[in-house]
Design an enzyme around this catalytic site. Sequence first.
Site, PDB file in Angstrom:
ATOM      1  CG  ASP A  72      -0.200   9.670   2.881  1.00  0.00           C
ATOM      2  OD1 ASP A  72       0.335   8.577   3.152  1.00  0.00           O
ATOM      3  OD2 ASP A  72      -0.013  10.702   3.544  1.00  0.00           O
TER       4      ASP A  72
ATOM      5  CG  ASP B  16       0.491  -8.459   6.618  1.00  0.00           C
ATOM      6  OD1 ASP B  16      -0.122  -8.927   7.589  1.00  0.00           O
ATOM      7  OD2 ASP B  16       0.812  -7.251   6.529  1.00  0.00           O
ATOM      8  CG  ASN B  17       4.060  -7.309   8.859  1.00  0.00           C
ATOM      9  OD1 ASN B  17       3.984  -6.850   7.725  1.00  0.00           O
ATOM     10  ND2 ASN B  17       3.461  -6.743   9.888  1.00  0.00           N
TER      11      ASN B  17
ATOM     12  NE  ARG C 285       5.118  -8.518   1.955  1.00  0.00           N
ATOM     13  CZ  ARG C 285       5.624  -7.577   2.748  1.00  0.00           C
ATOM     14  NH1 ARG C 285       5.483  -7.700   4.050  1.00  0.00           N
ATOM     15  NH2 ARG C 285       6.252  -6.541   2.252  1.00  0.00           N
TER      16      ARG C 285
ATOM     17  N   GLY D 242       0.790  -1.219   0.000  1.00  0.00           N
ATOM     18  CA  GLY D 242       0.000   0.000   0.000  1.00  0.00           C
ATOM     19  C   GLY D 242       0.822   1.269   0.000  1.00  0.00           C
ATOM     20  NE  ARG D 243       4.083   2.234   5.180  1.00  0.00           N
ATOM     21  CZ  ARG D 243       4.809   2.708   6.195  1.00  0.00           C
ATOM     22  NH1 ARG D 243       5.193   3.965   6.209  1.00  0.00           N
ATOM     23  NH2 ARG D 243       5.154   1.922   7.186  1.00  0.00           N
TER      24      ARG D 243
END
Length: 473
Positions: A121, A245-246, A180, A88-89
Amino acid sequence: MTAKFDNSYARFPARFFARQMPDAAPAPQRIAANGALAERLGFGGDWIAGPEGLAMTSGNAMPSGAEPLAQAYAGHQFGGWVPQLGDGRAVLLGEIIAPDGARFDIQLKGSGQTPFSRRGDGKAWLGPVLREYVVSEAMAALGIPTTRALAAVLTGEAVYRDGFARPGAILTRVASSHIRVGTFQYFAAREDTEALQLLTDHVIARHYPQAETPLELLTAVVAAQARLIARWLSVGFIHGVMNTDNMSISGETIDYGPCAFMDHYHPSKVFSSIDAYGRYAYGAQPQIAAWNLAQFASCLLPLMGEREAAIEAATITIGGFTEVFQAEWLALFGRKIGITAPRPEDRALIEDLLNRMAVERADFTRTFRGLSTGTARAEFTEPLAFDQWSERWQTRLAEERDPEAVMATANPVRIPRNHRIEAMIASAVEDDFAPFETLMAALAAPFDPAPEFAAFEAAPRPDEAVARTFCGT
């Protein structure tokens, strides 16, 4: 630049990712460039520190061969299932083939929105970028498998967090891969067996060429993660957000968010502001890793033949996590107290010390380092607690040849303490990066005593202690 791109992940079907260019930084300014790592990758130290390196690491220009994309994945976050997460970033620029033939991902973290951004953002502010830069490089210096930091830059624009304008920044992250457990979960949840097979074959070829079947892959990943978590515990590291996911399939530490190193020891220690119930506490990390690996195993079941037999085989394999972890833990902590080849009965001696440290609020790093320098006793509020343990310890050490040398190579002098990181970030926000540079120098050789960095060995005063760490999103 002589680095060569060969983007194997970009050759997957379109459902694996979204093509995504990073946002351009309006006024990029270099904070740090890791010249030694750049040489390792084939970029060249001068190149990464020059204008072309700044252009790449700020997202303003892509080197020849890069194919920017955002990876798709899912995951369990604090035990709750989220069917779509994804980068997402972050944007994966591509994969570099280093001069020695090793393959590495090059990723920009904080470079803007992607199709996977969720109410955000896609940008990063300076604090989390510097935290990850410092901690990931410190972990590498400690000899723990980890993603690496190639560069950090200011973007020249503000990022808003908690109602405040903060300096925007981008981290260039290097990893063996960014695949992952959640990557497998993404396709398993969609019952996309074709994608699972492609991903399994890819991971075997890239990370575990000795594996020939999905079960052998599972066995290899379980062992890699068991050893990794034991190494975390051996230096007092708390990841803080061990969502599926980590968890990297390669066995590297990834996604440094609200991570922290303990000051005084306690197995239930938590720093992350979002871990309200201690799910990811220091002592819970092995159990959580095994739980995450069980989710990975469930993804592989469709590739493992008849279901009941597959479940039985996977269950046995996941059960093997404990054996590998315990063996690695005993080897690491045995060395921390000066025992080269610890025996099973030495576990009680180690655990007794840890229990006394927890009760007496002894500093984790200073106590273990102090065993070889004669200063460990001073870390206990009631020194008698240490003396009682020390008598048995000294008796056991009489059987060892050179315990002081063993302990000196197993126990770091300096770690990236939370109060030092927070002070460094506060200075950087005021455009003073000298504390960042000094901290990086102090952590570059963490096992070596250095009088000029003696202040970095100290535990925080009560007014300096950091009780909570934050993700930064």
